[in-house]
Structure formats: structure tokens, C-alpha cells
Write a protein that holds these residues in place. Structure first.
Motif, PDB file in Angstrom:
ATOM      1  N   HIS A  12       0.845  -1.236   0.060  1.00 22.89           N
ATOM      2  CA  HIS A  12      -0.121  -0.027  -0.023  1.00 22.89           C
ATOM      3  C   HIS A  12       0.837   1.298  -0.020  1.00 22.89           C
ATOM      4  O   HIS A  12       0.498   2.499  -0.577  1.00 22.89           O
ATOM      5  N   GLU A  13       2.037   1.188   0.422  1.00 22.12           N
ATOM      6  CA  GLU A  13       2.956   2.384   0.422  1.00 22.12           C
ATOM      7  C   GLU A  13       3.480   2.571  -0.958  1.00 22.12           C
ATOM      8  O   GLU A  13       3.454   3.959  -1.347  1.00 22.12           O
TER       9      GLU A  13
ATOM     10  N   PRO B 183      -0.117  -8.948  -1.765  1.00 23.93           N
ATOM     11  CA  PRO B 183       0.802  -9.023  -0.837  1.00 23.93           C
ATOM     12  C   PRO B 183       0.804 -10.440  -0.193  1.00 23.93           C
ATOM     13  O   PRO B 183       0.040 -11.232  -0.384  1.00 23.93           O
ATOM     14  N   LEU B 184       1.922 -10.482   0.566  1.00 25.35           N
ATOM     15  CA  LEU B 184       2.123 -11.883   1.331  1.00 25.35           C
ATOM     16  C   LEU B 184       0.894 -11.925   2.188  1.00 25.35           C
ATOM     17  O   LEU B 184       0.521 -10.961   2.912  1.00 25.35           O
ATOM     18  N   PRO B 185       0.419 -13.216   2.338  1.00 25.02           N
ATOM     19  CA  PRO B 185      -0.785 -13.581   3.224  1.00 25.02           C
ATOM     20  C   PRO B 185      -0.370 -13.228   4.829  1.00 25.02           C
ATOM     21  O   PRO B 185       0.924 -13.544   5.131  1.00 25.02           O
ATOM     22  N   PRO B 186      -1.214 -12.387   5.494  1.00 25.38           N
ATOM     23  CA  PRO B 186      -0.940 -11.992   6.717  1.00 25.38           C
ATOM     24  C   PRO B 186      -0.470 -13.247   7.895  1.00 25.38           C
ATOM     25  O   PRO B 186       0.071 -12.848   8.612  1.00 25.38           O
ATOM     26  N   GLU B 187      -0.964 -14.318   7.537  1.00 25.21           N
ATOM     27  CA  GLU B 187      -0.684 -15.377   8.502  1.00 25.21           C
ATOM     28  C   GLU B 187       0.754 -16.130   8.115  1.00 25.21           C
ATOM     29  O   GLU B 187       1.288 -16.681   8.916  1.00 25.21           O
ATOM     30  N   VAL B 188       1.432 -15.644   7.059  1.00 27.23           N
ATOM     31  CA  VAL B 188       2.570 -16.281   6.531  1.00 27.23           C
ATOM     32  C   VAL B 188       3.845 -15.260   7.069  1.00 27.23           C
ATOM     33  O   VAL B 188       3.891 -14.188   6.567  1.00 27.23           O
ATOM     34  N   MET B 189       4.605 -15.826   7.962  1.00 24.68           N
ATOM     35  CA  MET B 189       5.606 -14.756   8.535  1.00 24.68           C
ATOM     36  C   MET B 189       7.078 -14.644   7.520  1.00 24.68           C
ATOM     37  O   MET B 189       7.580 -13.767   7.828  1.00 24.68           O
ATOM     38  N   VAL B 190       7.259 -15.658   7.003  1.00 22.85           N
ATOM     39  CA  VAL B 190       8.319 -15.566   5.868  1.00 22.85           C
ATOM     40  C   VAL B 190       8.023 -15.632   4.389  1.00 22.85           C
ATOM     41  O   VAL B 190       7.020 -16.286   4.120  1.00 22.85           O
TER      42      VAL B 190
ATOM     43  N   ILE C 115      -4.819 -10.453  -8.225  1.00 19.46           N
ATOM     44  CA  ILE C 115      -5.398  -9.797  -9.510  1.00 19.46           C
ATOM     45  C   ILE C 115      -6.037  -8.562  -9.274  1.00 19.46           C
ATOM     46  O   ILE C 115      -5.731  -7.547  -9.796  1.00 19.46           O
ATOM     47  N   ASP C 116      -6.654  -8.414  -8.119  1.00 21.88           N
ATOM     48  CA  ASP C 116      -7.459  -7.213  -7.799  1.00 21.88           C
ATOM     49  C   ASP C 116      -6.317  -6.164  -7.578  1.00 21.88           C
ATOM     50  O   ASP C 116      -6.287  -4.905  -7.939  1.00 21.88           O
ATOM     51  N   MET C 117      -5.117  -6.455  -6.771  1.00 21.29           N
ATOM     52  CA  MET C 117      -4.216  -5.556  -6.559  1.00 21.29           C
ATOM     53  C   MET C 117      -3.506  -5.114  -7.806  1.00 21.29           C
ATOM     54  O   MET C 117      -3.047  -3.841  -7.941  1.00 21.29           O
ATOM     55  N   ALA C 118      -3.327  -6.059  -8.819  1.00 20.73           N
ATOM     56  CA  ALA C 118      -2.491  -5.614 -10.084  1.00 20.73           C
ATOM     57  C   ALA C 118      -3.313  -4.654 -10.663  1.00 20.73           C
ATOM     58  O   ALA C 118      -3.130  -3.817 -11.356  1.00 20.73           O
ATOM     59  N   GLU C 119      -4.699  -4.966 -10.819  1.00 22.31           N
ATOM     60  CA  GLU C 119      -5.661  -3.959 -11.385  1.00 22.31           C
ATOM     61  C   GLU C 119      -5.514  -2.448 -10.839  1.00 22.31           C
ATOM     62  O   GLU C 119      -5.426  -1.476 -11.440  1.00 22.31           O
ATOM     63  N   ARG C 120      -5.355  -2.457  -9.444  1.00 25.14           N
ATOM     64  CA  ARG C 120      -5.278  -1.227  -8.946  1.00 25.14           C
ATOM     65  C   ARG C 120      -3.699  -0.368  -9.018  1.00 25.14           C
ATOM     66  O   ARG C 120      -3.661   0.980  -9.270  1.00 25.14           O
TER      67      ARG C 120
END
Length: 301
Positions: free
Chosen positions: A43-44, A64-71, A98-103
Motif C-alpha cells: 500500500h505504501e 501481498p504476502l498472506p498475513p498469517e505467513v511470517m516468511v 489480481i485485484d491488486m494488479a488492477e489497482r
């Protein structure tokens, strides 16, 4: 187009803006968002893009990386998993990418399609090559055994991946996003080179094409599982883009182009004129080597 992946420098910076600035200052005018970026960093970068207007060529699933995945782990959820919950999670995360790619205005999402996790073939083959080379009688025998084991169980995993991808390709098409299905360095990965053309034909999605990773293909070449030139000659017309990095014999990948053994000058002729190229380099790659490689690469196209 020549783009550059955030995989090289994302771990060295505290902000998304500083990640992008360093890349742009090296003379690249487009970036690929790698699979190791956390949501706040993505988002930055999005906010910075709104101010500066730089181009994002592609996103690498999951981003982005899934929030539950630490590495950083692009294979944390796989379309080939025997767990239905994991397959559903992989699909959902891909739709979010895909949604993020569109943004970002990116037109491409690069993705992995899974593995046969029950097989442990590649490590043994690598050890044999490193210790004895790839032309011994023993290695030929072990490689043949690996191929037979892989072929025996592949179909069920292929079908799982296809079932997931059919939903994903439809969604991506609605968004105007193309999907690049990447070749992998492990023989357990789906699809294998032997399966790739049939896999794409069965998927039957105009917006899903082959994504060529030069380093992964060279590793398979060094394992004696394909001929890099013949493979790219075959798949070139189906290729939408490439991850560009070099390999030192036998398996030292993600080096700066032209510092290893890949004959890029010979191979790029098999690729379409509008092919997207993304430098995807190890974090320890020196900036001087990157600048030299980029200058030389631009003379090839």
C-alpha cells in the motif's frame, strides 16, 4: 520492456517508497512487485505510484504476502494441495493479487501452479550432479527412475491445478489481467515441461500463457531434464514474459545476467517482440553488475 523485481531489495528497506526509489534510480522505468511484500509495504508503493506515476509491469503471486505467513514463501498455499481448504485459500489469495494488479495498472500476474509434495526427487538428482556430473551411468539410471515416478502420479495433481485455475482465469479476464504460468526449477513442480503444452491446452484460457524463467530452465538443463534452446524454441510463441537471471554451474541461480553460463544472445531470438523481461536477482547481487547487465541486455532487443 525491461522491468525489475523488488525481490532484490525489499528486505533492505523500511518503506515501500525507498524500495521503488532505489530501483528507479538505477534507470529502470518499470517494476515487478515480488511475492515477499507485506500488505502495508504494497500500500505504501501504491501511494507512491499515485504521486510519481511509475509503471508496475507485473505482480508475482501472492502479492501481498498472506498475513498469517511470517516468511516469504510463494508456495505457502498450492493449487495442488490435497487439502481442499489450502486450495481454496490459494485461489482466494490469487484473486486478491489480481485485484491488486488492477489497482496498480499492471497487466500481468505471474504464478506458480503447485507441486507433488510427496515426491522428493530433485534434491537427490542435484546431489548426484554436484558430486559426479550429469553424464554418468548411475545418474542416467536415477534420472529415469525419477521421470517414471513423476509421470505415474502427475495427472491427479494436474487436474487439481486446472480446477483452481479455471476460476482464476475467468476472474482475471474480467479484470483485463493476463496470467503467466511459470516454469519451476524443481522436478516435482506442476506442470513439468513434458506436460506444459497439454496443460495450457486443457486450461483453454486466452489470457493464460507461459512465463519463462531463464534460471529455472537452465537448472533443468543442467539436470539433463531438458535442452534449454529446444525448450524455448518450442515455447517461445506461447511466452508472455520472462524472469531474467543467470546460473553458475550447476545450480547457483539469480545471478546478474551475463555472469553465468546462460547463452542469452542465443535464446532471446525465440521470444516474441512484445515479451516482458523482468530482472529477478538475488539480494546480494552488486549494483554495478546489475547496471552492466541492463546496459548489455538492452542491446539484445
Amino acid at each position: 520492456m525491461l522491468s525489475f523485481s523488488t525481490a532484490w531489495n525489499s528486505n533492505r528497506h523500511r518503506s515501500g517508497e525507498s524500495i521503488v526509489r532505489e530501483i528507479l534510480e538505477m534507470g529502470f522505468d518499470a517494476i515487478e512487485l515480488g511475492h515477499g511484500l507485506k500488505a502495508h509495504t504494497v500500500h505504501e508503493i501504491l501511494s507512491f505510484q499515485e504521486k510519481e506515476g511509475f509503471r508496475v509491469s507485473s505482480l508475482h503471486n501472492f502479492c501481498p504476502l498472506p498475513p498469517e505467513v511470517m516468511v516469504d514463501n510463494p508456495d505457502c498455499y498450492e493449487f495442488t494441495s490435497h487439502r481442499l481448504t489450502d486450495r481454496k485459500r490459494a485461489v482466494r489469495l490469487t484473486l486478491q493479487t489480481i485485484d491488486m494488479a488492477e489497482r496498480f495498472g499492471a497487466k500481468v500476474v505471474v504464478l506458480h501452479t503447485g507441486r507433488i509434495k510427496t515426491l522428493k526427487l530433485t534434491r537427490h538428482l542435484r546431489e548426484l550432479v554436484e558430486n559426479e556430473g550429469n553424464f554418468t551411468r548411475r545418474y542416467s539410471k536415477e534420472k529415469l527412475c525419477a521421470v517414471l515416478r513423476r509421470e505415474k502420479v502427475g495427472e491427479s495433481y494436474i487436474q487439481r491445478a486446472l480446477d483452481c485455475l479455471m476460476e482464476i482465469t475467468d476472474y482475471a479476464s474480467e479484470k483485463g489481467i493476463r496470467l503467466g504460468i511459470e516454469n519451476r526449477e524443481h522436478y516435482e513442480a506442476m506442470p513439468s515441461e513434458h506436460e506444459f503444452v497439454n496443460f495450457l491446452q486443457r486450461l483453454d484460457a486466452p489470457n493464460a500463457m507461459y512465463w519463462h524463467d531463464f534460471g529455472h530452465a537452465q537448472i533443468k538443463h543442467n539436470l539433463g531434464l531438458l535442452d534449454h534452446s529446444d525448450w524455448l524454441r518450442k515455447m517461445g510463441p506461447r511466452t508472455m514474459g520472462c524472469h531474467v537471471h543467470d546460473v553458475g554451474w550447476p545450480f547457483q541461480d539469480h545471478r546478474a545476467p551475463f555472469t553465468g553460463e546462460i547463452p542469452f544472445e542465443k535464446l532471446v531470438q525465440f521470444l516474441p517482440p512484445d515479451c516482458l523481461f523482468v530482472f529477478e536477482l538475488h539480494p546480494r547481487t552488486a549494483k554495478e553488475d546489475i547496471l552492466s547487465a541492463a546496459a548489455r541486455w538492452r542491446t539484445l532487443r
